[in-house]
Structures are given as structure tokens and as C-alpha cells.
Motif scaffolding. Sequence first.
Motif, PDB file in Angstrom:
ATOM      1  N   ALA A 179       0.831  -1.209   0.000  1.00  0.00           N
ATOM      2  CA  ALA A 179       0.000   0.000   0.000  1.00  0.00           C
ATOM      3  C   ALA A 179       0.864   1.258   0.000  1.00  0.00           C
ATOM      4  CB  ALA A 179      -0.937  -0.008   1.202  1.00  0.00           C
ATOM      5  N   ILE A 180       1.915   1.251   0.803  1.00  0.00           N
ATOM      6  CA  ILE A 180       2.789   2.422   0.881  1.00  0.00           C
ATOM      7  C   ILE A 180       3.554   2.629  -0.423  1.00  0.00           C
ATOM      8  CG2 ILE A 180       4.847   3.354   2.026  1.00  0.00           C
ATOM      9  CD1 ILE A 180       3.706   2.126   4.640  1.00  0.00           C
ATOM     10  N   VAL A 181       4.026   1.558  -1.026  1.00  0.00           N
ATOM     11  CA  VAL A 181       4.718   1.672  -2.313  1.00  0.00           C
ATOM     12  C   VAL A 181       3.772   2.274  -3.359  1.00  0.00           C
ATOM     13  CG1 VAL A 181       5.744   0.370  -4.225  1.00  0.00           C
ATOM     14  CG2 VAL A 181       6.407  -0.138  -1.860  1.00  0.00           C
ATOM     15  N   LEU A 182       2.541   1.780  -3.400  1.00  0.00           N
ATOM     16  CA  LEU A 182       1.561   2.315  -4.348  1.00  0.00           C
ATOM     17  C   LEU A 182       1.265   3.788  -4.069  1.00  0.00           C
ATOM     18  CD1 LEU A 182      -0.882  -0.727  -4.534  1.00  0.00           C
ATOM     19  CD2 LEU A 182       0.716   0.041  -6.309  1.00  0.00           C
ATOM     20  N   ALA A 183       1.207   4.139  -2.798  1.00  0.00           N
ATOM     21  CA  ALA A 183       0.951   5.535  -2.426  1.00  0.00           C
ATOM     22  C   ALA A 183       2.093   6.440  -2.883  1.00  0.00           C
ATOM     23  CB  ALA A 183       0.740   5.639  -0.924  1.00  0.00           C
ATOM     24  N   TRP A 184       3.314   5.978  -2.753  1.00  0.00           N
ATOM     25  CA  TRP A 184       4.458   6.784  -3.202  1.00  0.00           C
ATOM     26  C   TRP A 184       4.458   6.931  -4.721  1.00  0.00           C
ATOM     27  CZ3 TRP A 184       7.323   9.995  -0.467  1.00  0.00           C
ATOM     28  CH2 TRP A 184       7.305   9.860   0.916  1.00  0.00           C
ATOM     29  N   ILE A 185       4.050   5.888  -5.428  1.00  0.00           N
ATOM     30  CA  ILE A 185       3.931   6.005  -6.889  1.00  0.00           C
ATOM     31  C   ILE A 185       2.817   6.991  -7.234  1.00  0.00           C
ATOM     32  CG2 ILE A 185       3.451   4.770  -9.044  1.00  0.00           C
ATOM     33  CD1 ILE A 185       4.696   2.257  -7.676  1.00  0.00           C
ATOM     34  N   ALA A 186       1.708   6.948  -6.478  1.00  0.00           N
ATOM     35  CA  ALA A 186       0.623   7.925  -6.676  1.00  0.00           C
ATOM     36  C   ALA A 186       1.150   9.341  -6.457  1.00  0.00           C
ATOM     37  CB  ALA A 186      -0.541   7.624  -5.731  1.00  0.00           C
ATOM     38  N   GLY A 187       2.016   9.502  -5.467  1.00  0.00           N
ATOM     39  CA  GLY A 187       2.621  10.807  -5.213  1.00  0.00           C
ATOM     40  C   GLY A 187       3.459  11.278  -6.388  1.00  0.00           C
ATOM     41  N   ALA A 188       4.199  10.360  -6.982  1.00  0.00           N
ATOM     42  CA  ALA A 188       4.985  10.713  -8.174  1.00  0.00           C
ATOM     43  C   ALA A 188       4.046  11.129  -9.312  1.00  0.00           C
ATOM     44  CB  ALA A 188       5.862   9.535  -8.595  1.00  0.00           C
ATOM     45  N   CYS A 189       2.941  10.421  -9.458  1.00  0.00           N
ATOM     46  CA  CYS A 189       1.954  10.781 -10.485  1.00  0.00           C
ATOM     47  C   CYS A 189       1.410  12.191 -10.249  1.00  0.00           C
ATOM     48  CB  CYS A 189       0.796   9.779 -10.504  1.00  0.00           C
ATOM     49  SG  CYS A 189       1.230   8.154 -11.147  1.00  0.00           S
ATOM     50  N   ASP A 190       1.212  12.548  -8.976  1.00  0.00           N
ATOM     51  CA  ASP A 190       0.692  13.880  -8.647  1.00  0.00           C
ATOM     52  C   ASP A 190       1.669  14.967  -9.077  1.00  0.00           C
ATOM     53  OD1 ASP A 190      -1.298  15.597  -7.440  1.00  0.00           O
ATOM     54  OD2 ASP A 190       0.158  15.916  -5.822  1.00  0.00           O
ATOM     55  N   ILE A 191       2.940  14.703  -8.983  1.00  0.00           N
ATOM     56  CA  ILE A 191       3.951  15.672  -9.424  1.00  0.00           C
ATOM     57  C   ILE A 191       4.016  15.711 -10.949  1.00  0.00           C
ATOM     58  CG2 ILE A 191       6.442  16.158  -9.472  1.00  0.00           C
ATOM     59  CD1 ILE A 191       6.496  14.906  -6.588  1.00  0.00           C
ATOM     60  N   ILE A 192       4.026  14.531 -11.552  1.00  0.00           N
ATOM     61  CA  ILE A 192       4.181  14.430 -13.010  1.00  0.00           C
ATOM     62  C   ILE A 192       2.993  15.039 -13.745  1.00  0.00           C
ATOM     63  CG2 ILE A 192       4.294  12.783 -14.926  1.00  0.00           C
ATOM     64  CD1 ILE A 192       5.916  10.944 -12.939  1.00  0.00           C
ATOM     65  N   ASP A 193       1.757  14.787 -13.262  1.00  0.00           N
ATOM     66  CA  ASP A 193       0.592  15.312 -13.998  1.00  0.00           C
ATOM     67  C   ASP A 193       0.614  16.835 -14.080  1.00  0.00           C
ATOM     68  OD1 ASP A 193      -0.322  16.029 -11.433  1.00  0.00           O
ATOM     69  OD2 ASP A 193      -2.132  14.805 -11.538  1.00  0.00           O
ATOM     70  N   GLY A 194       0.990  17.487 -12.990  1.00  0.00           N
ATOM     71  CA  GLY A 194       1.069  18.948 -13.010  1.00  0.00           C
ATOM     72  C   GLY A 194       2.148  19.464 -13.942  1.00  0.00           C
ATOM     73  N   LYS A 195       3.295  18.787 -13.926  1.00  0.00           N
ATOM     74  CA  LYS A 195       4.394  19.208 -14.811  1.00  0.00           C
ATOM     75  C   LYS A 195       3.998  19.031 -16.282  1.00  0.00           C
ATOM     76  CE  LYS A 195       8.192  18.694 -11.579  1.00  0.00           C
ATOM     77  NZ  LYS A 195       8.371  20.105 -11.358  1.00  0.00           N
ATOM     78  N   LEU A 196       3.331  17.918 -16.591  1.00  0.00           N
ATOM     79  CA  LEU A 196       2.874  17.685 -17.963  1.00  0.00           C
ATOM     80  C   LEU A 196       1.841  18.732 -18.375  1.00  0.00           C
ATOM     81  CD1 LEU A 196       2.499  13.789 -17.965  1.00  0.00           C
ATOM     82  CD2 LEU A 196       4.118  15.132 -19.331  1.00  0.00           C
ATOM     83  N   ALA A 197       0.908  19.022 -17.463  1.00  0.00           N
ATOM     84  CA  ALA A 197      -0.143  19.998 -17.788  1.00  0.00           C
ATOM     85  C   ALA A 197       0.462  21.373 -18.086  1.00  0.00           C
ATOM     86  CB  ALA A 197      -1.149  20.081 -16.645  1.00  0.00           C
ATOM     87  N   ARG A 198       1.454  21.768 -17.284  1.00  0.00           N
ATOM     88  CA  ARG A 198       2.076  23.076 -17.519  1.00  0.00           C
ATOM     89  C   ARG A 198       2.951  23.077 -18.773  1.00  0.00           C
ATOM     90  NH1 ARG A 198       1.748  22.681 -12.066  1.00  0.00           N
ATOM     91  NH2 ARG A 198       3.810  21.815 -11.719  1.00  0.00           N
ATOM     92  N   LYS A 199       3.749  22.018 -18.939  1.00  0.00           N
ATOM     93  CA  LYS A 199       4.680  21.971 -20.077  1.00  0.00           C
ATOM     94  C   LYS A 199       3.939  21.974 -21.414  1.00  0.00           C
ATOM     95  CE  LYS A 199       8.471  19.456 -22.141  1.00  0.00           C
ATOM     96  NZ  LYS A 199       9.498  18.448 -22.003  1.00  0.00           N
TER      97      LYS A 199
END
Length: 185
Positions: A39-59
Motif C-alpha cells: 500500500a505504501i509503495v503504491l501511495a508513493w507512486i501515486a505521489g509521483a503521479c501527482d507531481i508528473i501530472d502537473g508538470k505535464l499539464a504546464r509543459k
Amino acid sequence: MDLFDKDNRFNIANIVTYLNVSLGVIAIYFIVKEDFFTAIVLAWIAGACDIIDGKLARKYELSTEFGIQLDSFADFISFVVMPPFLLFYALKGSFSSGWEEMAVGAVFIAYIILGLRRLVEFNLKVDAGEVAKYFEGVPTPLGAILLWILYLLFSYNIIPSVFVITLMVVGIAWSLNSKLKIPHP
């Protein structure tokens, strides 16, 4: 289907956000199975997705009102519901009575409500594509990290007291809607 079309509800940024939601829900499944590590590993990957989606949206200039709302729903599942659920399940075997379990449960429900309030307030203040220099109050991903730290402190018997952990959750819940200034990464 154009992955870089701002009007596409399944553009590349939104797909990453959908992945965030999916990982949060799957993490809850593993919590129920008491597989906290997965669960924690999946949560950390979700956290990475939260960073990546914003960067993609802005870029790629994909920021829209839909994307902002979608991101908050993802944050709600992955960073507001899942972490207290994990911590509550970790504490579950240490409750001295049914009353203690209900009181701690009430604190965790309050955390979820305050996290939801924080996300709604944030959405009311933000414009599509705009990034503030500071967050007002602790962002929900940081709140989630703090709850995961409490999970580790409890699990490794560094802070074995359910009462102390619960008080710390109250402090983190308060900080979500506080006037604290947190620099935006």
C-alpha cells in the motif's frame, strides 16, 4: 485521440491523474488485506503521479478547470483518505477498548473532512495553469507524508502510544487549513 489536446478528458496529464486515483484505490485494497508495505509503495507512486501530472499539464499547456478538479479528486483518494486509513489499520490491534477505537476513528474522520475542506478551498483560489509561490496551509500530499511518518514511528515502536499518535494526527489535521506558508516545490 490526441494525448496533447487540452480539451481531451484523456490527455496525457489527465491519464497520469487517473493513474494516481487508481493507485490510491488499489492501495486501500492492500490496506484491508493488511499488506501495508505494498500500500505504501503504491501511495508513493501515486505521489509521483501527482507531481508528473502537473508538470505535464504546464509543459504542454493542458491545464483546464476539469484537470484541476480531477487532480483534487485524485489527491482526496491518495492523500486524504488512504493515509489515515493506513494509520488507523496499523493502530487497530492496539486499542484498549471499543470506545478508544471509536474516538480514534472520529479523529481520523475529522482528518478526512479537514483534508477535503483544504482541497475545496484550494480549488476555489486557484486558476487553471497558475502556480502560487506558497501554499497556505499544509498541502494534502505533505499531510500524507506526515501520516506515513507516524505510521513508521508507531510500527517501529518509536512512539508506541495510540494517544500520542492520535494527538499528532490532530495537529496535522489542523495544519491542513492553517495559515502556515509552505513553499511550492
